[in-house]
Each structure stands twice: as structure tokens, then as C-alpha cells.
Write an enzyme that holds these catalytic residues in place. Sequence first.
Site, PDB file in Angstrom:
ATOM      1  CE1 TYR A 192      -7.690   4.816   9.468  1.00  0.00           C
ATOM      2  CE2 TYR A 192      -9.206   6.407   8.278  1.00  0.00           C
ATOM      3  CZ  TYR A 192      -7.953   5.710   8.415  1.00  0.00           C
ATOM      4  OH  TYR A 192      -6.989   5.975   7.536  1.00  0.00           O
ATOM      5  CB  ILE A 217      -5.214   5.961  -1.587  1.00  0.00           C
ATOM      6  CG1 ILE A 217      -5.080   7.295  -1.164  1.00  0.00           C
ATOM      7  CG2 ILE A 217      -3.938   5.796  -2.546  1.00  0.00           C
ATOM      8  CD1 ILE A 217      -5.097   8.557  -2.049  1.00  0.00           C
ATOM      9  CG  ASP A 257       3.306  -4.602  17.694  1.00  0.00           C
ATOM     10  OD1 ASP A 257       2.713  -3.963  17.376  1.00  0.00           O
ATOM     11  OD2 ASP A 257       2.824  -5.427  18.725  1.00  0.00           O
ATOM     12  CG  ASN A 291       2.217   4.071   5.654  1.00  0.00           C
ATOM     13  OD1 ASN A 291       1.340   4.582   5.075  1.00  0.00           O
ATOM     14  ND2 ASN A 291       2.410   2.803   5.638  1.00  0.00           N
ATOM     15  CE  LYS A 346      -4.984   6.781  10.060  1.00  0.00           C
ATOM     16  NZ  LYS A 346      -3.484   6.882  10.104  1.00  0.00           N
ATOM     17  N   GLY A 395       0.885  -1.100   0.027  1.00  0.00           N
ATOM     18  CA  GLY A 395       0.038   0.028   0.028  1.00  0.00           C
ATOM     19  C   GLY A 395       0.683   1.449  -0.154  1.00  0.00           C
ATOM     20  CB  THR A 445      -4.042   0.949  -0.265  1.00  0.00           C
ATOM     21  OG1 THR A 445      -5.077   1.029   0.514  1.00  0.00           O
ATOM     22  CG2 THR A 445      -3.346   2.244  -0.694  1.00  0.00           C
ATOM     23  N   PRO A 446      -4.589  -2.204  -0.570  1.00  0.00           N
ATOM     24  CG  PRO A 446      -3.104  -3.898  -0.428  1.00  0.00           C
ATOM     25  CD  PRO A 446      -3.143  -2.608  -0.982  1.00  0.00           C
TER      26      PRO A 446
END
Length: 258
Positions: A157, A192, A63, A90, A161, A17, A194-195
Site C-alpha cells: 500500500y 479516517i 472497474d 479516490n 501511494k 467512505g 471509514t469502512p
Amino acid sequence: MRRVDQKVCIVTGGAMGLGEATARLLAREGAKVVLTDLKDAEGEAVAAGIRKEGGDALYLHHDVADEGAWEEVMKQTVAAHGRLDALVNNAGVVRACAPHEQTLESWRWLMSINLDGVFLGTKHAMRTMMAANPGTGSIVNLSSIAGLVGIAEVSAYCASKGAVSTYTKAVALYCGREKLGIRVNSVHPAYIWTPMVENHLKSLGDLEEGRKMADAAHPIGHVGEPDDVAYAVLYLVSDEAKFVTGAETVVDGGYTAQ
């Protein structure tokens, strides 16, 4: 043009990603990349691919919610390269859940990666930069449009963030006040491809329909690609951004302009 030539950069969540795209781009632009993840096979493959293309890359199992693991990553980075110039925080996760159904366990799991990981990375990057190469350094924290606006199905989430965004500003102000020479900025992507986004859309229902809805949510007409974010990170890591700190760099196809 090698925009980050010889800079030593750690990229967490580098196995796929946004992290993979960022690690590859930084390496192409001359950085010595240390990419970390829990997905060892994928991370080793990314590092091997970078080296095959002539770049400098080291993969470390990591981790981000474990402080001891951060200490070991910093130790190995300095042992390999003598210093740390940049950290890209990230690594992150997302899980859709109605607010009244969110368990404390799932809340704490998400926060441990998205928020604790950024705190621990920032803390130990600052210590390493101050000791090994005082007066310089760049920390880039991946936030999200969910750190700027609410998204109903991912309230936890959003909370993580949003915290990353204001934490970034506070640390940037501290580093500036103390004349540490360390710049700290956040990047705020929209959807985006990404997986992580693909799996998130799958969890909400039909993937094809989810992709159409995600495309339509952006005024530019489509979701972004990993390199769209990687180039923003590259700028913030580079000396081109020497006057940029405490900033929110939004990469969202117009999403938050609505």
C-alpha cells in the site's frame, strides 16, 4: 456559497467512505456529480440520496483497473453533461501483509486499483478535458500518509501511494509546461474512520483496541472523519485553488509532523 457550482465532477469509489463524503459535499456545493464504484446498490443509494436533497448525481458501474471501463465512464459523462471539469481518483484498497509473505498476485491486484486506476483515470480525464473544455480542469488523486512515510504492515500500500504522489507531481508539471490549464494535486489522509479503515483494523486484531491505538497515533487525539478529507478535495476542485498544482495536501491530525 456554492463553491463548485455547475462543475462536472467524477468521483471514483463513491459508494462509501471518503468517496461518498466527497460526492455528497461536491453536490451540496453545486457540482454535477458522477460517482462510480463496483458496489452498485450502495452507489445507486448515494446518488439517489443526493438527488433527494436537490443535488445532481449519476451513478455508474466502474472497474478502475479496466481501461475500457474508463472510456465508457468518460463517454457517459460527456453525454450527460457535455464536459468534465474535475476527476477525483479516490478508489483504493488496502491489505495488511508482511513483505516476505506478499504474493505477486496480491501485489498486482492492489497496484491495479491504487496505481493503475489513478494512471488510467488521469489519462482519460486529461483527454476528455482537453477535447470538451480546453484550458481548464482539476484532477485530485487520493494518496495517503502511507505515500509520505512507511507503515510496516502495509508495504505494498505504501508503494502504491508513494507512486501516486510522485506521479501526480510529474503530471502537474507536464500540464503546466504544456499550458493545458489542468491542475493536478494529491491528498494525503491519515486514519479516517471509514469502512476500509475499520476492516483494516479488524484484520489486525481487536477492533476496539485498534481504534484506541489509531486515535493515539494522531497528535490531535483521534482519527479523522470523511468530511475532513472531502473539504480538502472540495478546495482543490474549486477555483479557490487556481494557483495550486503539484501539491501534497496533508490531512492527518499531525501524524506526519512527529
